[in-house]
Scaffold this active site. Structure first.
Site, PDB file in Angstrom:
ATOM      1  CG  HIS A   1      -1.967  -1.040   1.230  1.00  0.00           C
ATOM      2  ND1 HIS A   1      -2.874  -1.192   0.196  1.00  0.00           N
ATOM      3  CD2 HIS A   1      -2.247  -2.016   2.129  1.00  0.00           C
ATOM      4  CE1 HIS A   1      -3.672  -2.228   0.482  1.00  0.00           C
ATOM      5  NE2 HIS A   1      -3.302  -2.745   1.632  1.00  0.00           N
TER       6      HIS A   1
ATOM      7  CG  ASP B   1      -2.589  -8.556   0.772  1.00  0.00           C
ATOM      8  OD1 ASP B   1      -1.937  -8.979   1.729  1.00  0.00           O
ATOM      9  OD2 ASP B   1      -3.556  -7.752   0.890  1.00  0.00           O
TER      10      ASP B   1
ATOM     11  CG  HIS C   1      -6.320  -5.444   1.747  1.00  0.00           C
ATOM     12  ND1 HIS C   1      -5.739  -6.295   2.667  1.00  0.00           N
ATOM     13  CD2 HIS C   1      -7.489  -5.032   2.283  1.00  0.00           C
ATOM     14  CE1 HIS C   1      -6.522  -6.384   3.735  1.00  0.00           C
ATOM     15  NE2 HIS C   1      -7.603  -5.637   3.532  1.00  0.00           N
TER      16      HIS C   1
ATOM     17  CG  ASP D   1      -4.594 -10.220   3.612  1.00  0.00           C
ATOM     18  OD1 ASP D   1      -4.160 -10.820   2.602  1.00  0.00           O
ATOM     19  OD2 ASP D   1      -4.434  -9.000   3.789  1.00  0.00           O
TER      20      ASP D   1
HETATM   21 ZN   LIG Z   1      -3.881  -7.305   2.750  1.00  0.00          ZN
END
Ligand SMILES: [Zn+2]
Length: 344
Positions: free
Chosen positions: A123, A160, A162, A247
């Site tokens: 991120h 991931d 995200h 995750d």
């Molecule tokens: Zn993540």
């Protein structure tokens, strides 16, 4: 061949508070497994701090100085991202540990490696810490391979939960780094729609596959083998980096995906096969998310077995595809086929 592994007690020194899921216990759990019950023999790769020069491959100097200035203090960076007294030095060691693993793959010490580091990175943008991330380990690594090792084509596969907004932005107008992300949507950070397909020279080199919750081993493997593999064959990367987030495991507190530990091994094996085709087998994974500790431990264990080339008895094609998957992939496939030859 034994995989390289980067892990170090010092990765526990970054601490965002007892309530935080991105916690030092993630590393403690992995260290315990590797010390007491290693899934395969591995070669330990000693981490080192990244230099300012290396961070600046991706990050602005002023931002690097800002994170440096948090040393010894506690400074909130974002709603869920806090720099603590040791975050600066831990983040340097995370990026540097990953770079060290890349060097060991490049010099042939190992063919593949997994950097079990924190804080995570995907991120982090050029001048912004967010989503538990400070420096973008994967992006810095791709730049390192290009600038220091002279490679011309790097594939980054981000599984991931995200979307890796930081990695996307770092290479959005570039054709030497192909970024491919699967991610749950809608979800943090809200980016990652399929229509964001790169820009200018980089048009076609940013591939987003947003997915609804509930995707399984079979779904992810389908995406890897039917979409990613043909694109990888055409792009012909000289190195594959993977932002490996756990995750997407069943039971993760932040997500709704349903990957099993075996499934992670299958994804790693699939990436190895792609790397063997065009990249001399060169593959390096770096840990991103993954907050259910047993699922993180078991998933990492299966990935290491796959990297070791261990022939694990598996249920092979694990179950049927989710009924909605075909619909969810329509949009991404229509976009991707403007550039890449993906058989139907
Ligand atoms: Zn993540």
């Amino acid at each position: 061949m034994k995989p390289g592994v980067v892990i170090d007690r010092r990765y526990m020194n970054h601490d965002m508070g007892a309530w935080h899921v991105e916690s030092p216990s993630r590393i403690a759990t992995l260290l315990r497994m590797l010390e007491k019950d290693p899934p395969v023999p591995y070669r330990a790769v000693e981490p080192r701090p990244a230099t300012d020069e290396e961070l600046a491959f991706v990050h602005e100097r002023g931002y690097i100085d800002l994170i440096r200035s948090t040393a010894g203090k506690t400074v909130p960076m974002d709603g869920d991202t806090v720099a603590g007294p040791k975050t600066w030095e831990t983040a340097l060691l995370a990026a540097g540990g990953f770079l060290e693993s890349l060097d060991r793959v490049m010099d042939g010490t190992v063919q593949s490696a997994f950097s079990l580091v924190r804080p995570p990175g995907h991120h982090a943008e050029a001048s912004r810490a967010m989503g538990f991330c400070f420096f973008n380990n994967a992006a810095i690594g791709a730049e390192h391979l290009i600038r220091r090792h002279g490679l011309r084509r790097i594939l980054i596969v981000d599984w991931d939960l995200h979307h890796g907004n930081g990695t996307e932005r770092a290479f959005y107008e570039r054709r030497d780094v192909l970024y491919v992300s699967t991610h749950q949507s809608p979800l943090y950070p809200g980016t990652g729609a399929a229509r964001f397909f790169g820009h200018g020279e980089g048009y076609g080199y940013n591939m987003n596959i947003p997915l609804l919750a509930g995707k399984t081993d079979a779904d992810f493997l389908h995406i890897f083998e039917k979409i990613l593999a043909p694109v990888a064959a055409e792009f012909a990367p000289e190195f594959i980096i993977s932002s490996a987030g756990f995750d997407i495991a069943t039971g993760d507190p932040l997500g709704g995906m349903e990957m099993t530990a075996d499934g992670f091994g299958l994804l790693a094996a699939s990436l190895m096969a792609m790397a063997e085709r065009t990249a001399g087998g060169r593959l390096a994974l770096v840990l991103e998310g993954g907050y259910d500790l047993p699922a993180l431990r078991d998933g990492v264990g299966e990935v290491l077995k796959a990297l070791d080339g261990k022939d694990i008895p598996r249920s092979d094609r694990p179950g049927p595809l989710s009924p909605s998957l075909g619909f969810e992939l329509q949009d991404p496939l229509a976009t991707f086929r403007k550039k890449w030859d993906i058989p139907s």
